[in-house]
Design a protein around this motif. Structure first.
Motif, PDB file in Angstrom:
ATOM      1  N   GLY A  55      -9.578  26.862  26.517  1.00 43.48           N
ATOM      2  CA  GLY A  55     -10.335  26.207  27.382  1.00 43.48           C
ATOM      3  C   GLY A  55      -9.835  24.548  27.491  1.00 43.48           C
ATOM      4  O   GLY A  55      -9.500  24.036  28.542  1.00 43.48           O
ATOM      5  N   PRO A  56      -9.874  24.016  26.310  1.00 40.69           N
ATOM      6  CA  PRO A  56      -9.458  22.885  26.086  1.00 40.69           C
ATOM      7  C   PRO A  56      -7.935  22.491  26.648  1.00 40.69           C
ATOM      8  O   PRO A  56      -7.503  21.501  27.258  1.00 40.69           O
ATOM      9  N   ARG A  57      -6.993  23.384  26.179  1.00 43.27           N
ATOM     10  CA  ARG A  57      -5.649  23.392  26.757  1.00 43.27           C
ATOM     11  C   ARG A  57      -5.420  23.445  28.172  1.00 43.27           C
ATOM     12  O   ARG A  57      -4.558  22.841  28.799  1.00 43.27           O
ATOM     13  N   ARG A  58      -6.170  24.550  28.922  1.00 42.40           N
ATOM     14  CA  ARG A  58      -6.112  24.494  30.324  1.00 42.40           C
ATOM     15  C   ARG A  58      -6.575  23.244  30.840  1.00 42.40           C
ATOM     16  O   ARG A  58      -6.005  22.622  31.843  1.00 42.40           O
ATOM     17  N   VAL A  59      -7.608  22.414  30.366  1.00 43.40           N
ATOM     18  CA  VAL A  59      -8.263  21.191  30.983  1.00 43.40           C
ATOM     19  C   VAL A  59      -7.058  20.198  30.969  1.00 43.40           C
ATOM     20  O   VAL A  59      -6.842  19.251  31.728  1.00 43.40           O
ATOM     21  N   TRP A  60      -6.646  20.024  29.570  1.00 43.37           N
ATOM     22  CA  TRP A  60      -5.685  19.236  29.251  1.00 43.37           C
ATOM     23  C   TRP A  60      -3.990  19.316  30.083  1.00 43.37           C
ATOM     24  O   TRP A  60      -3.709  18.292  30.506  1.00 43.37           O
ATOM     25  N   HIS A  61      -3.612  20.531  30.245  1.00 41.84           N
ATOM     26  CA  HIS A  61      -2.250  20.780  30.641  1.00 41.84           C
ATOM     27  C   HIS A  61      -2.487  20.972  32.111  1.00 41.84           C
ATOM     28  O   HIS A  61      -1.207  20.983  32.934  1.00 41.84           O
TER      29      HIS A  61
ATOM     30  N   ILE B 196      -8.340  22.731  43.267  1.00 38.33           N
ATOM     31  CA  ILE B 196      -7.286  23.365  42.216  1.00 38.33           C
ATOM     32  C   ILE B 196      -7.408  24.942  42.586  1.00 38.33           C
ATOM     33  O   ILE B 196      -8.524  25.446  42.312  1.00 38.33           O
ATOM     34  N   PRO B 197      -6.284  25.400  42.740  1.00 36.92           N
ATOM     35  CA  PRO B 197      -6.337  27.064  43.085  1.00 36.92           C
ATOM     36  C   PRO B 197      -6.758  27.700  41.831  1.00 36.92           C
ATOM     37  O   PRO B 197      -6.367  27.538  40.963  1.00 36.92           O
ATOM     38  N   ARG B 198      -7.761  28.531  41.779  1.00 34.81           N
ATOM     39  CA  ARG B 198      -8.245  29.385  40.794  1.00 34.81           C
ATOM     40  C   ARG B 198      -7.042  30.245  40.227  1.00 34.81           C
ATOM     41  O   ARG B 198      -7.015  30.460  39.030  1.00 34.81           O
TER      42      ARG B 198
ATOM     43  N   THR C 233      -5.626  28.384  37.125  1.00 36.38           N
ATOM     44  CA  THR C 233      -6.484  28.472  35.995  1.00 36.38           C
ATOM     45  C   THR C 233      -6.598  29.895  35.427  1.00 36.38           C
ATOM     46  O   THR C 233      -6.418  30.244  34.046  1.00 36.38           O
ATOM     47  N   GLU C 234      -6.612  30.993  36.364  1.00 34.60           N
ATOM     48  CA  GLU C 234      -6.561  32.354  36.000  1.00 34.60           C
ATOM     49  C   GLU C 234      -5.519  32.941  35.281  1.00 34.60           C
ATOM     50  O   GLU C 234      -5.480  33.465  34.265  1.00 34.60           O
TER      51      GLU C 234
ATOM     52  N   THR D 152      -5.641  21.050  34.589  1.00 35.26           N
ATOM     53  CA  THR D 152      -6.868  20.349  35.280  1.00 35.26           C
ATOM     54  C   THR D 152      -6.723  18.906  35.347  1.00 35.26           C
ATOM     55  O   THR D 152      -6.600  18.375  36.557  1.00 35.26           O
ATOM     56  N   LEU D 153      -6.521  18.131  34.200  1.00 33.53           N
ATOM     57  CA  LEU D 153      -6.332  16.693  34.479  1.00 33.53           C
ATOM     58  C   LEU D 153      -5.270  16.240  35.019  1.00 33.53           C
ATOM     59  O   LEU D 153      -5.186  15.276  35.828  1.00 33.53           O
ATOM     60  N   PRO D 154      -3.957  16.923  34.909  1.00 33.58           N
ATOM     61  CA  PRO D 154      -2.689  16.488  35.610  1.00 33.58           C
ATOM     62  C   PRO D 154      -2.749  16.696  37.327  1.00 33.58           C
ATOM     63  O   PRO D 154      -2.329  15.910  37.869  1.00 33.58           O
ATOM     64  N   MET D 155      -3.738  17.729  37.361  1.00 30.37           N
ATOM     65  CA  MET D 155      -3.642  18.188  38.810  1.00 30.37           C
ATOM     66  C   MET D 155      -4.584  17.094  39.754  1.00 30.37           C
ATOM     67  O   MET D 155      -4.787  17.023  41.038  1.00 30.37           O
ATOM     68  N   ILE D 156      -5.511  16.453  38.861  1.00 33.95           N
ATOM     69  CA  ILE D 156      -6.600  15.554  39.454  1.00 33.95           C
ATOM     70  C   ILE D 156      -6.192  14.265  38.980  1.00 33.95           C
ATOM     71  O   ILE D 156      -7.179  13.491  39.068  1.00 33.95           O
ATOM     72  N   ARG D 157      -5.208  13.830  38.710  1.00 34.96           N
ATOM     73  CA  ARG D 157      -4.547  12.535  38.302  1.00 34.96           C
ATOM     74  C   ARG D 157      -4.887  11.678  39.033  1.00 34.96           C
ATOM     75  O   ARG D 157      -5.392  10.523  38.880  1.00 34.96           O
TER      76      ARG D 157
END
Length: 288
Positions: free
Chosen positions: A196-202, A181-183, A186-187, A204-209
């Motif tokens: 943090g939770p919104r970044r993970v949900w929207h 995942i390119p930093r 997320t930055e 991180t999780l879609p990109m590692i689906r």
């Protein structure tokens, strides 16, 4: 040269491997399928008479079989789908943000549990959960009530044991996925005010689906076949309260000598694994 001859020449290099697969893989599988439709026994008290679907009817009418199916689903859900998957993702995320010494120490401890032989891990966890074991010693030291975990909560005890042993695989899968995942993404989301939770949900999780789907499928299939860990810790007991399908199959085939019936149960276990695989493969489809 004709197309048929060209096809034969192309097949020739893999012919030995194909023959070996047919001999040592397809042959035994076909024989097991045949055995499942017979009344074969280890004792020799019965011949190998064809009985059709009787073994499968017997399984669905057997309360012990239904109990084994339920415990297998509980064991798989708790230890693979929730336990190993969630803990592996959490460890991968924490290690990505941790310092190098912390990452090295955490990876060493988690992977050590994974590379231990199954029987060694089972005896370690047995000594942890037994009545006079480490867990109860800690609870006594904290002045908390202790109990015989392998008797009162056997299926949860073996589930947590499987989580302890198998989380490293999920951690490695997710560590590799998170590294891709390119930093910058997320930055940028952090600058825009995403928590943090919104970044993970929207993000991180879609990109590692696809990694999540692959990990879930592999963990589920490996957990469905766990035998040595449960057998060494509880032997499916007390009674049948931790008797998953692999343990039930072993008990019927080799303890009670009902090879035909035990093989039929093995085929039903294979069907359960196939159903899980189909579900995961459908979830992993990429929308065009």
């Amino acid at each position: 040269m004709s197309s048929a001859k060209r096809g034969l020449w192309r097949w020739a290099p893999i012919a030995p491997a194909t023959l070996l697969l047919l001999l040592f893989l397809a042959g035994p599988i076909g024989y097991c399928v045949w055995i499942a439709f017979t009344d074969t026994q280890l004792t020799g008290a019965s011949g190998s008479d064809f009985v059709g679907l009787d073994n499968f009817r017997r399984a669905f009418a057997d309360a012990d079989f239904r109990n084994a199916v339920w415990l297998t689903l509980v064991f798989t859900f708790v230890s693979a789908i929730v336990g190993q998957n969630t803990l592996g993702l959490a460890l991968a995320g924490l290690m990505r943000a941790a310092s190098r010494p912390v990452r090295t120490l955490t990876a060493t401890l988690v992977i050590t549990a994974w590379v231990l032989p199954e029987i060694v891990a089972a005896f370690l966890l047995y000594t942890f959960f037994r009545r006079e074991g480490t867990l109860n010693a800690l609870l006594d030291w904290l002045h908390l009530p202790s109990q015989n975990w392998l008797f009162t909560l056997p299926i949860l005890a073996v589930s947590f044991a499987n989580v302890w042993r198998g989380t490293a695989f999920s951690m490695l899968i997710y560590s590799a996925a998170l590294a891709e995942i390119p930093r910058d993404i997320t930055e940028a989301a952090e600058v825009d005010g995403a928590s943090g939770p919104r970044r993970v949900w929207h993000i991180t999780l879609p990109m590692i689906r696809r990694s999540i789907g692959t990990n879930l499928m592999l963990n589920t299939l490996s957990t469905l076949s766990v035998f040595g860990l449960i057998w060494a810790m509880t032997r499916g007991g007390p009674g049948s309260r931790s008797q998953t399908l692999p343990v039930f199959m072993y008990d019927q085939a080799f303890q009670k000598s009902l090879i035909g019936y035990g093989t039929a149960v093995a085929l039903l276990l294979l069907l359960v694994g196939s159903l899980f695989s189909v579900v995961y493969l459908r979830l992993m489809r990429v929308e065009v």
